[in-house]
Structures are given as C-alpha cells and as structure tokens.
Write an enzyme that holds these catalytic residues in place. Structure first.
Site, PDB file in Angstrom:
ATOM      1  N   SER A 141      -7.985 108.611  64.110  1.00  0.00           N
ATOM      2  CA  SER A 141      -7.487 107.671  63.109  1.00  0.00           C
ATOM      3  C   SER A 141      -8.272 106.371  63.161  1.00  0.00           C
ATOM      4  O   SER A 141      -8.713 105.942  64.231  1.00  0.00           O
ATOM      5  CB  SER A 141      -6.003 107.381  63.364  1.00  0.00           C
ATOM      6  OG  SER A 141      -5.554 106.282  62.607  1.00  0.00           O
ATOM      7  N   TYR A 154       0.173 103.863  69.158  1.00  0.00           N
ATOM      8  CA  TYR A 154      -0.484 104.937  68.406  1.00  0.00           C
ATOM      9  C   TYR A 154      -1.988 104.687  68.321  1.00  0.00           C
ATOM     10  O   TYR A 154      -2.802 105.584  68.571  1.00  0.00           O
ATOM     11  CB  TYR A 154       0.139 105.003  67.013  1.00  0.00           C
ATOM     12  CG  TYR A 154      -0.507 105.966  66.045  1.00  0.00           C
ATOM     13  CD1 TYR A 154      -0.246 107.327  66.099  1.00  0.00           C
ATOM     14  CD2 TYR A 154      -1.348 105.497  65.035  1.00  0.00           C
ATOM     15  CE1 TYR A 154      -0.815 108.206  65.183  1.00  0.00           C
ATOM     16  CE2 TYR A 154      -1.925 106.364  64.121  1.00  0.00           C
ATOM     17  CZ  TYR A 154      -1.654 107.723  64.192  1.00  0.00           C
ATOM     18  OH  TYR A 154      -2.215 108.575  63.282  1.00  0.00           O
ATOM     19  N   LYS A 158      -4.987 106.974  69.886  1.00  0.00           N
ATOM     20  CA  LYS A 158      -6.058 107.553  69.071  1.00  0.00           C
ATOM     21  C   LYS A 158      -7.431 107.106  69.575  1.00  0.00           C
ATOM     22  O   LYS A 158      -8.398 107.882  69.522  1.00  0.00           O
ATOM     23  CB  LYS A 158      -5.872 107.159  67.607  1.00  0.00           C
ATOM     24  CG  LYS A 158      -4.690 107.846  66.930  1.00  0.00           C
ATOM     25  CD  LYS A 158      -4.851 109.352  66.897  1.00  0.00           C
ATOM     26  CE  LYS A 158      -3.773 110.018  66.047  1.00  0.00           C
ATOM     27  NZ  LYS A 158      -3.909 111.494  65.989  1.00  0.00           N
TER      28      LYS A 158
END
Length: 316
Positions: A141, A154, A158
């Site tokens: 991402s 998050y 990633k």
C-alpha cells in the site's frame, strides 16, 4: 505480437479473496486459466467466478499459524502443487494512535504483516520442493510509503511487508520469486464507506493523476503478470499500481504557478499577466482539477481498510 498470459494447469491461492481487491485478483487468475483457491474467515456472499469457472473457498483465520500450516499441507496433498500465493488479506479500522492501546494496534500489525509472513513460510515449504518453484505476491500500500494518520499501524505493517518481500526474494532465490504490488486507492463495493456517494468517489478519483480510482481487475492483471513466466527475472521488486501517486500538496497550496492541466491555454505567455483578462491568471483555484488535493486525499488516504467493525481488523 500479442502478449498472452496463460496460467493453465497452475494453482493460485488468494488470501482475503472473497471480495474487493482480493476477488478481483482471483477472477484475473481464473481468466488466465489457473485453478484458484480463496481463503478468508467468512465465505463470499456469491461465488467468485470468471471465464465460466469459480474459485474454491476454504475458511481460514490467517492469524492462526497452526491452521495456516495445515491448510497449505492439505493443498499440497490434494493438488500436488502450489504455483502462486497472493497475500492480499488485510485492513484496519480508522483509529488515531492515541485513541487506543498498543494491543489494538498490534492486532493490525498481526493481520497485515505477521499473517502474510506465516502464509508465505507455509507456501515456501511446498514451492521449494517443486522443480518450477513458485511465486509469492504481497499486496502492499502507498500507506507504507508516506505518513498514514489514522492508520499508522497499518502503514507501518505495509512498510514492513515490502521490506520482508525483498528479504524473502534474496533468501529464496532462485527457486521462489517474491514481489510486492504497492496499491493506491481502489474502487470496491466498500468504496462508499470510505469516500461517500458517487460524487465523493469521483472527487477522490480526481485527486489521482490518472483521474480515477483503480479497478480490482486492474490489480488482478498486474498480479497475473508477476506470477507468469513473462516476469521470470522479476523478483524483489515493488510494482507501483497507484495511478501516478499523489500530487505534492505544496503545489496546490502555492499562490503562483497554477497551470490548468489539459488546458490548451496552460502555456499561454499571458497566463500570469493579471492585466491580460486570462481566466486562470494568478488564481490558485480557478478551473484547477487538483485544488484541495491534499485535504481530499488525506481524508480518504487508506485505500482498502475495512471500517465495518471498529474493534477488530478485517480481511479485505
């Protein structure tokens, strides 16, 4: 000369392949001729199908290492091979760092980093014994490449996932190739939860240089390429699939040098002459397609997180 990517006879596993980006990836592999197995905690609402065939679903919680190892052992025993693993499952609720304890953030990291590690290790044990080896794809991402307020854990996971893939590529070469797809915003059935109605989705899409959000099928096509023999020399790579990324916010904050893109008058030498009666002269917002880009993108920055359950991360 046409480019045909034929994966007939191959087996691909797509984690979190029941909806959204994962379902788009699964359909792309089906169209390429591969047999596809999808896994998630809950079954899809409808079969994931393409080209007259359907992916097979297996229930699996990727945060349970023993269950993951057993799943890949069963696959090897049943199919006799595993050609590609796509680590797609992931996501996060929106939560500022100071709004909860470290244990909640750790759950996000477990799903988005440790679960792909666990699945990859189990898949490697199958692939390493095959003459043709195999391919592992990480769905990364843009959140892992820039600040990610509200989804910091998050983004950190990633970023770690991309680094993990590079290290795997070195350790497992030449038998197993490992690559990452770094995704931007993707239009899925959950887009309304993140961006609002059709007008909101269109406005967010306009902040991307490509002018729109990606479609899951486009992510799937990129995955099929990296899994195919056409990418036989590609490993340890990060493929940016983000429509051009983010326009630098300072460009829209500035009060000078504001061209109107795709406007034939953009290079008009009188454009910056306030006396030339030019409709965009020295006007930082007039007809500018990316004004307020930084605000719009910040509010919609996390491209595929699930926010249906504010207490627990969900697979895509």
């Amino acid at each position: 000369m046409s480019l045909t990517l034929d994966l007939s006879g191959q087996l691909a596993v797509v984690t979190g392949g029941t909806r959204g980006v994962g379902a788009g990836i699964a359909r792309a592999f089906l169209r390429a001729g591969a047999e596809v197995v999808i896994c998630a905690r809950r079954p899809p609402e409808r079969p994931v199908a393409a080209a007259g065939r359907s992916a097979r679903f297996h229930p699996l919680d990727l945060r349970e290492p023993d269950a993951v190892r057993a799943f890949f052992d069963r696959l090897a025993a049943t199919h006799g091979r595993l050609d590609c693993l796509v680590n797609n499952a992931g996501g996060t609720p929106y939560r500022l760092l100071g709004q909860t304890g470290a244990d909640r953030h750790a759950r996000v990291v477990a799903l988005n980093l440790l679960a792909p590690l666990t699945a990859s290790l189990a898949a490697y044990e199958v692939m390493r014994q095959q003459p043709a080896g195999g391919s592992v794809l990480m769905i990364g991402s843009v959140s892992g490449t820039r600040p990610s307020p509200g989804t910091a854990a998050y983004g950190a996971a990633k970023a770690g996932l991309e680094h993990l893939a590079r290290s795997m590529a070195v350790e497992w070469a030449p038998r197993v190739r490992v690559n990452t797809l770094v995704l931007g915003m993707v239009r899925t059935e959950l887009s309304a939860l993140h961006y609002g109605d059709e007008a909101g989705i269109a406005a967010v899409g306009a902040t991307v240089p490509a002018g729109r959000l990606a479609e899951p099928a486009e992510i799937g096509d990129a995955c099929v390429f990296l899994a195919s023999d056409r990418a036989a020399y590609v490993t340890g790579a990060s493929l940016l699939v983000h429509g051009g990324g983010e326009r630098p916010a300072f460009l829209d904050a500035a009060t000078v040098n504001q061209p109107t893109f795709n406007d034939p008058t953009a290079n008009d030498p009188t454009a910056n002459d306030p006396t030339a009666n030019h409709p965009t002269a020295n006007h930082p917002t007039a007809n500018h397609p990316t004004v307020n880009h930084s605000t719009a993108f910040r509010e919609a920055a996390a491209e595929t997180p699930s926010i249906a359950d504010p207490e627990a991360p969900k697979e895509n």
